[in-house]
Motif scaffolding. Structure first.
Motif, mmCIF file in Angstrom:
data_model
loop_
_atom_site.group_PDB
_atom_site.id
_atom_site.type_symbol
_atom_site.label_atom_id
_atom_site.label_comp_id
_atom_site.label_asym_id
_atom_site.label_seq_id
_atom_site.Cartn_x
_atom_site.Cartn_y
_atom_site.Cartn_z
ATOM 1 N N UNK A 37 -12.980 10.053 67.010
ATOM 2 C CA UNK A 37 -11.694 10.313 67.672
ATOM 3 C C UNK A 37 -11.366 9.201 68.669
ATOM 4 N N UNK A 38 -12.379 8.690 69.355
ATOM 5 C CA UNK A 38 -12.161 7.576 70.293
ATOM 6 C C UNK A 38 -11.728 6.325 69.547
ATOM 7 N N UNK A 39 -12.323 6.091 68.383
ATOM 8 C CA UNK A 39 -11.948 4.923 67.585
ATOM 9 C C UNK A 39 -10.492 5.009 67.138
ATOM 10 N N UNK A 40 -10.055 6.220 66.752
ATOM 11 C CA UNK A 40 -8.660 6.399 66.348
ATOM 12 C C UNK A 40 -7.725 6.124 67.516
ATOM 13 N N UNK A 41 -8.071 6.648 68.689
ATOM 14 C CA UNK A 41 -7.251 6.410 69.874
ATOM 15 C C UNK A 41 -7.262 4.932 70.256
ATOM 16 N N UNK A 42 -8.439 4.300 70.207
ATOM 17 C CA UNK A 42 -8.552 2.886 70.561
ATOM 18 C C UNK A 42 -7.660 2.020 69.676
ATOM 19 N N UNK A 43 -7.542 2.383 68.412
ATOM 20 C CA UNK A 43 -6.677 1.629 67.506
ATOM 21 C C UNK A 43 -5.216 1.720 67.959
ATOM 22 N N UNK A 97 -2.601 23.925 80.792
ATOM 23 C CA UNK A 97 -3.015 24.164 82.179
ATOM 24 C C UNK A 97 -3.502 22.910 82.909
ATOM 25 N N UNK A 98 -3.888 21.873 82.195
ATOM 26 C CA UNK A 98 -4.453 20.675 82.815
ATOM 27 C C UNK A 98 -3.438 19.534 82.783
ATOM 28 N N UNK A 99 -2.958 19.127 83.956
ATOM 29 C CA UNK A 99 -1.983 18.046 84.055
ATOM 30 C C UNK A 99 -2.636 16.724 84.436
ATOM 31 N N UNK A 100 -3.959 16.705 84.602
ATOM 32 C CA UNK A 100 -4.632 15.522 85.126
ATOM 33 C C UNK A 100 -4.969 14.475 84.072
ATOM 34 N N UNK A 101 -5.015 14.882 82.810
ATOM 35 C CA UNK A 101 -5.423 13.943 81.757
ATOM 36 C C UNK A 101 -4.873 14.395 80.411
ATOM 37 N N UNK A 102 -4.804 13.438 79.471
ATOM 38 C CA UNK A 102 -4.450 13.765 78.089
ATOM 39 C C UNK A 102 -5.751 13.855 77.316
ATOM 40 N N UNK A 103 -5.987 14.988 76.685
ATOM 41 C CA UNK A 103 -7.234 15.197 75.952
ATOM 42 C C UNK A 103 -6.967 15.034 74.465
ATOM 43 N N UNK A 104 -7.777 14.193 73.820
ATOM 44 C CA UNK A 104 -7.640 13.955 72.391
ATOM 45 C C UNK A 104 -6.947 12.632 72.118
ATOM 46 N N UNK A 105 -6.661 12.409 70.855
ATOM 47 C CA UNK A 105 -6.001 11.174 70.444
ATOM 48 C C UNK A 105 -4.514 11.439 70.255
ATOM 49 N N UNK A 138 2.373 17.786 68.564
ATOM 50 C CA UNK A 138 1.522 16.594 68.552
ATOM 51 C C UNK A 138 0.531 16.545 69.713
ATOM 52 N N UNK A 139 0.495 17.598 70.522
ATOM 53 C CA UNK A 139 -0.437 17.655 71.645
ATOM 54 C C UNK A 139 -1.625 18.520 71.241
ATOM 55 N N UNK A 140 -2.830 17.948 71.267
ATOM 56 C CA UNK A 140 -4.009 18.725 70.875
ATOM 57 C C UNK A 140 -4.196 19.952 71.770
ATOM 58 N N UNK A 141 -4.587 21.058 71.174
ATOM 59 C CA UNK A 141 -4.834 22.296 71.926
ATOM 60 C C UNK A 141 -6.334 22.438 72.155
ATOM 61 N N UNK A 142 -6.694 22.881 73.348
ATOM 62 C CA UNK A 142 -8.094 23.085 73.692
ATOM 63 C C UNK A 142 -8.185 24.131 74.783
ATOM 64 N N UNK A 143 -9.368 24.675 74.969
ATOM 65 C CA UNK A 143 -9.615 25.635 76.040
ATOM 66 C C UNK A 143 -10.308 24.926 77.173
ATOM 67 N N UNK A 144 -9.902 25.259 78.396
ATOM 68 C CA UNK A 144 -10.580 24.691 79.561
ATOM 69 C C UNK A 144 -11.954 25.310 79.697
#
Length: 149
Positions: A37-43, A97-105, A138-144
């Motif tokens: 996932x980091x490689x995809x984002x890095x691209x 709920x989290x405005x401090x960072x974007x999580x995922x690619x 297009x925003x990944x969903x996750x649980x805190x």
């Protein structure tokens, strides 16, 4: 496969970047070089870095090399992307709920470009939090996860 994006390997390097990047959005991608996932984002970051160079400086931060910031920003999932402007942490309302960072690619290069433009324009107007222009699908969903409570 970081595609020539600069890396910050210590707390001091991260601190210096936060303090020294002026009148631009500082993008810190927290993750690992060998994570898919980091490689995809890095691209996406690498392909957009030249076009956004007047608005943003993009750096990669390995979560294992800078545990102080990994803990400070509560990086539970990687990749996570944190934004600053003139040393000030910029928050983005993604509808989560989290405005401090974007999580995922990011799903597309355009999503990332649009987000940088919104953060840049908001920061130039003195705002510390902006509303995400990215489509909710297009925003990944996750649980805190709350650790050590």
């Amino acid at each position: 496969m970081n595609l020539c994006l600069p890396k910050l390997d210590s707390k001091k390097e991260v601190d210096d970047a936060i303090k020294s990047v002026a009148e631009k959005v500082l993008v810190l991608r927290f993750g690992r070089d060998d994570d898919l996932a980091c490689m995809q984002l890095d691209e996406i970051l690498a392909k957009t870095s030249h076009g956004l160079s007047k608005m943003a400086s993009i750096y990669l931060v390995d979560v294992n090399k800078v545990p102080v910031y990994t803990q400070y920003f509560d990086i539970s999932y990687i990749p996570s992307t944190v934004f600053f402007f003139n040393g000030q942490h910029m928050k983005v309302d993604y509808g989560s709920p989290d405005h401090t960072k974007f999580v995922g690619s990011f799903k597309t290069k355009q999503d990332f470009i649009d987000l940088i433009e919104v953060i840049y324009r908001g920061a130039m107007r003195g705002k510390l939090i902006v509303h995400s222009p990215i489509d909710q699908k297009n925003i990944p969903k996750y649980d805190l996860l709350y650790q050590d409570i």
